[in-house]
Design a protein around this motif. Sequence first.
Motif, PDB file in Angstrom:
ATOM      1  N   THR A 242      -7.172   4.892 -11.642  1.00 43.18           N
ATOM      2  CA  THR A 242      -8.264   5.446 -10.835  1.00 43.18           C
ATOM      3  C   THR A 242      -7.770   6.702 -10.133  1.00 43.18           C
ATOM      4  O   THR A 242      -6.743   6.675  -9.455  1.00 43.18           O
ATOM      5  N   ILE A 243      -8.522   7.792 -10.297  1.00 40.42           N
ATOM      6  CA  ILE A 243      -8.139   9.082  -9.722  1.00 40.42           C
ATOM      7  C   ILE A 243      -9.316   9.653  -8.933  1.00 40.42           C
ATOM      8  O   ILE A 243     -10.401   9.837  -9.485  1.00 40.42           O
TER       9      ILE A 243
ATOM     10  N   VAL B 261      -4.367   6.690  -7.676  1.00 38.54           N
ATOM     11  CA  VAL B 261      -3.822   7.869  -7.007  1.00 38.54           C
ATOM     12  C   VAL B 261      -4.715   8.090  -5.798  1.00 38.54           C
ATOM     13  O   VAL B 261      -5.877   8.480  -5.930  1.00 38.54           O
ATOM     14  N   GLU B 262      -4.181   7.811  -4.623  1.00 36.43           N
ATOM     15  CA  GLU B 262      -5.054   7.689  -3.451  1.00 36.43           C
ATOM     16  C   GLU B 262      -4.246   7.902  -2.175  1.00 36.43           C
ATOM     17  O   GLU B 262      -3.191   7.295  -1.996  1.00 36.43           O
ATOM     18  N   PRO B 263      -4.735   8.748  -1.245  1.00 40.08           N
ATOM     19  CA  PRO B 263      -3.997   8.998   0.002  1.00 40.08           C
ATOM     20  C   PRO B 263      -4.260   7.980   1.107  1.00 40.08           C
ATOM     21  O   PRO B 263      -3.605   8.028   2.148  1.00 40.08           O
ATOM     22  N   ARG B 264      -5.226   7.091   0.903  1.00 40.65           N
ATOM     23  CA  ARG B 264      -5.562   6.113   1.940  1.00 40.65           C
ATOM     24  C   ARG B 264      -5.586   4.726   1.314  1.00 40.65           C
ATOM     25  O   ARG B 264      -5.776   4.578   0.110  1.00 40.65           O
TER      26      ARG B 264
ATOM     27  N   ALA C 114      -5.087  -2.635  -5.818  1.00 37.19           N
ATOM     28  CA  ALA C 114      -4.274  -2.027  -6.871  1.00 37.19           C
ATOM     29  C   ALA C 114      -2.877  -2.633  -6.925  1.00 37.19           C
ATOM     30  O   ALA C 114      -2.376  -3.206  -5.951  1.00 37.19           O
ATOM     31  N   ASP C 115      -2.226  -2.464  -8.080  1.00 35.20           N
ATOM     32  CA  ASP C 115      -0.833  -2.855  -8.237  1.00 35.20           C
ATOM     33  C   ASP C 115       0.107  -1.741  -7.787  1.00 35.20           C
ATOM     34  O   ASP C 115       1.200  -2.012  -7.293  1.00 35.20           O
ATOM     35  N   TYR C 116      -0.335  -0.496  -7.997  1.00 37.11           N
ATOM     36  CA  TYR C 116       0.411   0.669  -7.528  1.00 37.11           C
ATOM     37  C   TYR C 116      -0.572   1.646  -6.896  1.00 37.11           C
ATOM     38  O   TYR C 116      -1.643   1.904  -7.448  1.00 37.11           O
ATOM     39  N   VAL C 117      -0.199   2.164  -5.744  1.00 33.98           N
ATOM     40  CA  VAL C 117      -0.965   3.230  -5.106  1.00 33.98           C
ATOM     41  C   VAL C 117      -0.034   4.431  -5.018  1.00 33.98           C
ATOM     42  O   VAL C 117       0.949   4.425  -4.262  1.00 33.98           O
TER      43      VAL C 117
END
Length: 733
Positions: free
Chosen positions: A402-403, A430-433, A441-444
């Motif tokens: 997710t972007i 890919v997320e700043p918050r 998510a598994d990875y942010v």
Amino acid sequence: MSETNEPALPVTQKKTLCRICTAQCPIVVDVDAKGRPLAARGDKNNPHSEGFFCLKGKHYPEIHTADSRLRHSLARGHDGALAPIEAERAMDEVAEKLGAIVAEHGRESVAVYMGTLFYQLPQTASVATAWMDALRLRLRFSSGTIDQPGKQTAAAAHGHWLAGSHVFDESDVWMLIGTNPLVAISGGIPHANPARRLKRAQDRGLQLIVIDPRRTETARHAAIHLQPRPGTDPAVLAGLLREILHAGLADEAFVREHVDGLETLREAVEPFTPEVVADRADVDPEALVRAAHVFARAKTGAATAGTGANMSGWSNVTEYLVLCLNTVCGHYRRVGDRVANPGVLTTRRSFRAQAMSPYPVDGFGKPLVSRPDLPPAVCGLPTSALADEILHPESGIKALVTIGGNPMRAWPDPKRTRRALEALDLHVCVEPRLTDTAHLADYVLAPKLPLETPGCSLSTENLFTVSPALGYTERYGQYAPAVAEPPEGSDLREDWQYFYGLAKRMGLSLEVAAGVFPIMGCATPRSALDMENEPSSDEILDLVTKDAWIPLDRLRRDRTKVLFEDEPEVRVEAADENAGRLDVGSALMLDELRDFATGDRFARTGFDYRLISRRMANTFNSVGTDIDALTKRYGTNPAFLHPEDLEALGLSRGDLLSLRSPHGRLEAVAWPDPDLRRGLVSMCHCWGGDSSDGTDARKSGANTGLLISVEEDCARFSGIPLMSGIPVAVSRA
């Protein structure tokens, strides 16, 4: 901004662009000696924007410095909790896991969702797309198919006029359908200072026509405001076309030379007499006729539709009839006309007075397993079906990237969305918050934010390819240097760097395309990236503006010059041997009009109100909903009703009410709005969660997606469900 006891540091003023929404207003940012952005204001010396900016821009620095911002990437551990992880290690692990999934299950096991913010940063859009291309990923979904997908399907059925449309600043008439640019700062009136530009245009004689169930901030300035029932735009547009054809107001010479299907269109709109339209849409028949004459008799102008029209159940035919209006009236540039804005950072090209013929609407590969009724179309795969596709036992989707989006807020049916996201083997954001989506998510992967990265005005300039009323109306372009430093002690990368890093680890070669959106009739320059030596962000910007009208480096060297009206004029050239013809008689589109004419298929017994969408000035989708200064006015996304409806329901401002649709239920805060038609509820989307945590609507807002079905009332081709004009019952909570 978090409070500190540190002594005040010297402050410098730096010019850049706000990139919180598509307006991308020029701003001046106060930055301290540590590189922290402290405050922002409009750039009064910028001749394009004249100092305009909004409250979102004022608090843009706060988004960069808020305690809620991620300073490190996160990974889910064996204990199920998200914990900080070094960015390089995160890319190592994500690349390894994605590679293993593709090796075991094939490329159909990985899907990508691109939200609206994906397109705001040219470097992100170009490098992430290059990564998808290199990995040969087919399952790409975007916010476009739950926003305004009818624009792509209608354009395919109709064709393109390669000389372009008239722009707002040169037009005598302007028609807006289901869009409110004075609040959205997009959608039909130039992004830079839309209220001032509208006043200037009206002072020189422009006639504004608005079609909207609300008397919006924009509609209040209209010469003619048609206020129809929601979901009846096809009736109004067909009625306008019928009157134009009956009155002999069509541009017969243009149609004869460049257009097919006029008699088919004439037959299709014939039933929509002023009286029939008045009955179906509840508009004044005399105002309808007057609007048709004002629009058709104008020498220059355009019509455009927005999110409200696309979400109301008839996106394809609504957008198609808009194009038919422009075409039948000949509202396009002709041979010898001056092109008001040929471009600055978009690809250099010719403007020819000729049509690009229609092209296929659908048939782009195999359909999703969960929705065999929706073959992949020109607008993209149906995002409304993605949750079901993940959950379907035969689909095979194991991973999602997710972007620039927040599916838990934006996708219809957040409860289904949650089940889908929890079912994935791998979910990377890919997320700043730590948004509702990132929590699952598994990875942010935590990125730098725009004030910390270089940028330019390309994304907004390029919007003209989406709609003739978008983009810039004057020859404007601006380079935006990085003006702030990432938070002290953080470990962040630019969004695009994550995809470059993944590609390098996965052994992929990347080739980036110029531009953010493809330009019809124009070859797209492409450039291979050096996969051994990572390019800089500025080098990526040079590649995505390759073969532009004006080299980006000129804008870098002289940042005071942002208008390029002194460049040689560009005029429309004569047609060449490849000229095609536009089509206003598409059977695909006009079949939908005949379907519409059979009656209101969305009506449900016992659900007497209709919920319609709206924008709120101080937030952009889900961005800003966690900043107190931006939500201060209402504190939430209220459910607006006409005061007389509130009184009849025994409700007052601030009361909690219950909205129930055939699909779901939510609670919201009641608020009066005398500019609504009676019988309507109006709410802003992208607030609230899925109600599983029992949060108070007064604090977190209400998610209108809870009321939306992704199984019923979905549009052909795009699958966009009924997201506005939803039948609801209203009661006290």
